[in-house]
Write an enzyme that holds these catalytic residues in place. Structure first.
Site, short mmCIF file in Angstrom:
data_model
loop_
_atom_site.label_atom_id
_atom_site.label_comp_id
_atom_site.label_asym_id
_atom_site.label_seq_id
_atom_site.Cartn_x
_atom_site.Cartn_y
_atom_site.Cartn_z
N HIS A 98 0.88 -1.17 0.00
CA HIS A 98 0.00 0.00 0.00
C HIS A 98 0.92 1.22 0.00
CE1 HIS A 98 -2.37 -2.97 2.40
NE2 HIS A 98 -3.41 -2.45 1.83
N ASP A 115 2.51 2.02 3.25
CA ASP A 115 3.46 1.04 3.80
C ASP A 115 4.90 1.44 3.52
OD1 ASP A 115 1.18 -0.47 4.27
OD2 ASP A 115 1.48 -1.75 2.51
C1 XUL Z 1 -7.49 -6.58 4.57
C2 XUL Z 1 -6.72 -6.98 3.38
C3 XUL Z 1 -5.88 -5.92 2.74
C4 XUL Z 1 -5.80 -6.02 1.25
C5 XUL Z 1 -5.06 -4.89 0.59
O1 XUL Z 1 -8.28 -7.58 5.12
O2 XUL Z 1 -6.74 -8.11 2.99
O3 XUL Z 1 -4.62 -5.97 3.29
O4 XUL Z 1 -5.17 -7.22 0.87
O5 XUL Z 1 -5.59 -3.67 0.92
#
Ligand code: XUL
Ligand code: CO
Length: 451
Positions: free
Chosen positions: A116, A119
């Site tokens: 993300h 991150d």
């Molecule tokens: C949350 C989840 C996230 C997604 C990416 O449950 O799985 O980490 O994978 O936003």
């Protein structure tokens, strides 16, 4: 393709500071080894059903769990402390984290990673500053990718942590928040493209509601569709060739999330004509939260031609939330690999470990054990599934169950050539159907026989 050996890649990736001292390259040593820091099944270049393990499985390391997750939970403070945390300068801190991440990923020989926006570098409340920060760290990540050969499986924007998203991001009732979400998605797409990312993910943790009393669900879903369309249009305009994945989840943190499960998302994508650009990223623990098995979700996606990618993890039988534990259930993963292999593998995606070591797993090597275990269970399941597909009557038994549709009146029915009256006349002419066993226990034993 990089021509460096695995050892050489570790050297350039580790650089001056080594974060995981005392742990070298993780090698394949075979099922008999008692070395806990070795693979027993994952042998990247081993060919299974015409492809290397590496190409079937396309493992990815999740930046957020492995390099941001600090073990804090709603009841307790962080238990995982990282060496880069004490660096004062934001970019230096982000670079040090990237150094550690690439050292870890390279030592394990994981070919991909996922992140993300928030991150990879700390964000502020100023969206323009965040755009600059993300672009700056992307430059550095590009160098790390080049030196190590590690590639970006997918990028994404975190549209759920900041307080402004408490009522939703793309589905927020306040249009200004929707526009703020766009700032982040645009920058995350720019970074993904700059890093040659193969895919881009939308997981809508806040795209849903907490109460229907204050929610216009129809309008919010229309806004979500419009937002996704504009994101796809932008991505294509800057040369993004990969797939956009929607990652279904029924709830948590919202009471209800619009991307509830695969069937729901497929219906949504069809309704809003988004199927050309969007596919699915299926997560094990999200499937079970939706009241499905992981294999159910995989089969739904595969049947629709939308088996894009998976987020590997597992839940806990004794509680009902997203515990994101590392996968270790060989039966569950074997049955999953059967579906994945029967459908030719992932369409553009791979296996991202959206999983975290436990809060009390506090030794640096615990992060290695977690990934080794997860990679080995998939590699072993790949071999078992291939054996089942090649050397058992598994496929044949399922096919035979439908043999009455392969010729004669059954085939005519499938073609649409029989009216309801024709069906009635057929039934009366043929008499009572005989019981035909579904052979479930036989099949369950067959799977275990190969395990
Ligand atoms: C949350 C989840 C996230 C997604 C990416 O449950 O799985 O980490 O994978 O936003
Ligand atoms: Co996930």
């Amino acid at each position: 393709m990089s021509v460096l050996t695995h050892e050489e890649k570790i050297n350039v990736t580790v650089g001056d500071q080594e974060y995981f001292k005392g742990i070298g390259r993780i090698n394949y040593e075979g099922p008999e080894t008692d070395n806990p820091l070795a693979f027993r099944w994952y042998n990247p270049e081993k060919v299974v059903a015409g492809k290397t393990m590496k190409d079937w499985l396309r493992f990815a390391c999740a930046y957020w769990h492995s390099f941001n997750g600090n073990g804090a939970d709603p009841f307790g403070l962080p238990t995982h402390h990282f060496a880069w945390e004490d660096k004062k300068d934001v970019l230096e801190r982000a670079k040090a984290k990237a150094d550690a991440a690439f050292e870890f990923i390279t030592k394990l020989g994981i070919p991909f990673y996922c992140f993300h926006d928030v991150d990879v570098i700390d964000f502020t409340d100023d969206p323009a500053e965040n755009e600059k920060r993300l672009a700056a760290i992307a430059e550095y990540l590009k160098e790390k990718q080049k030196a190590s050969g590690v590639q970006l499986l997918w990028g994404t924007a975190n549209l759920f942590s900041h307080p402004k998203y408490m009522n939703g991001a793309a589905t927020n009732p306040d249009f200004l928040v929707v526009a703020h979400a766009a700032v982040q998605v645009k920058a995350a797409l720019d970074a993904t493209v700059a890093l040659n990312g193969q895919n881009y993910v939308f997981w809508g943790g806040r795209e849903g509601y907490m109460s229907l009393l204050n929610t216009n669900m129809k309008r919010e879903k229309e806004h979500l569709a419009m937002f996704l369309r504009k994101a796809a249009e932008y991505g294509r305009s800057i040369g993004f060739k990969g797939k956009f994945f929607i990652e279904p989840k029924p709830c948590e943190p919202s009471k209800h999330q619009y991307d509830y499960d695969c069937e729901t998302v497929i219906g949504f994508l069809r309704q809003y004509d988004l199927l050309d650009d969007f596919s699915l990223n299926i997560e094990v623990n999200h499937a079970t939260l939706a009241g499905h098995s992981f294999t159910h979700e995989l089969q739904v996606a595969a049947d629709a031609g939308l088996l894009g990618s998976i987020d590997a993890n597992r839940g806990d039988y004794q509680n009902g939330w997203d515990t994101d534990q590392f996968p270790n259930n060989i039966n569950e993963i074997t049955e999953a690999m059967l579906i994945i292999m029967e459908h030719g593998g992932f369409q553009g995606g791979g296996i991202n470990f959206d999983a975290k070591r436990r809060r009390n797993s506090t030794d640096p090597e615990d992060l290695f054990y977690a990934h080794i275990g997860g990679m080995d269970v998939f590699a072993r399941a790949l071999i078992i599934a291939d054996n089942i597909l090649q050397h058992s009557e598994y496929k044949e038994l399922r096919k035979k169950r439908y043999a009455s549709f392969d010729s004669g009146a059954g085939a005519d029915f499938e073609k649409g050539n029989l009216s309801l009256t024709d069906l009635r006349n057929y039934a009366l002419s043929m008499g009572q159907p005989k019981p035909i066993s579904g052979k479930q226990e036989y099949l369950e034993n067959l799977i275990n026989r190969f395990i």
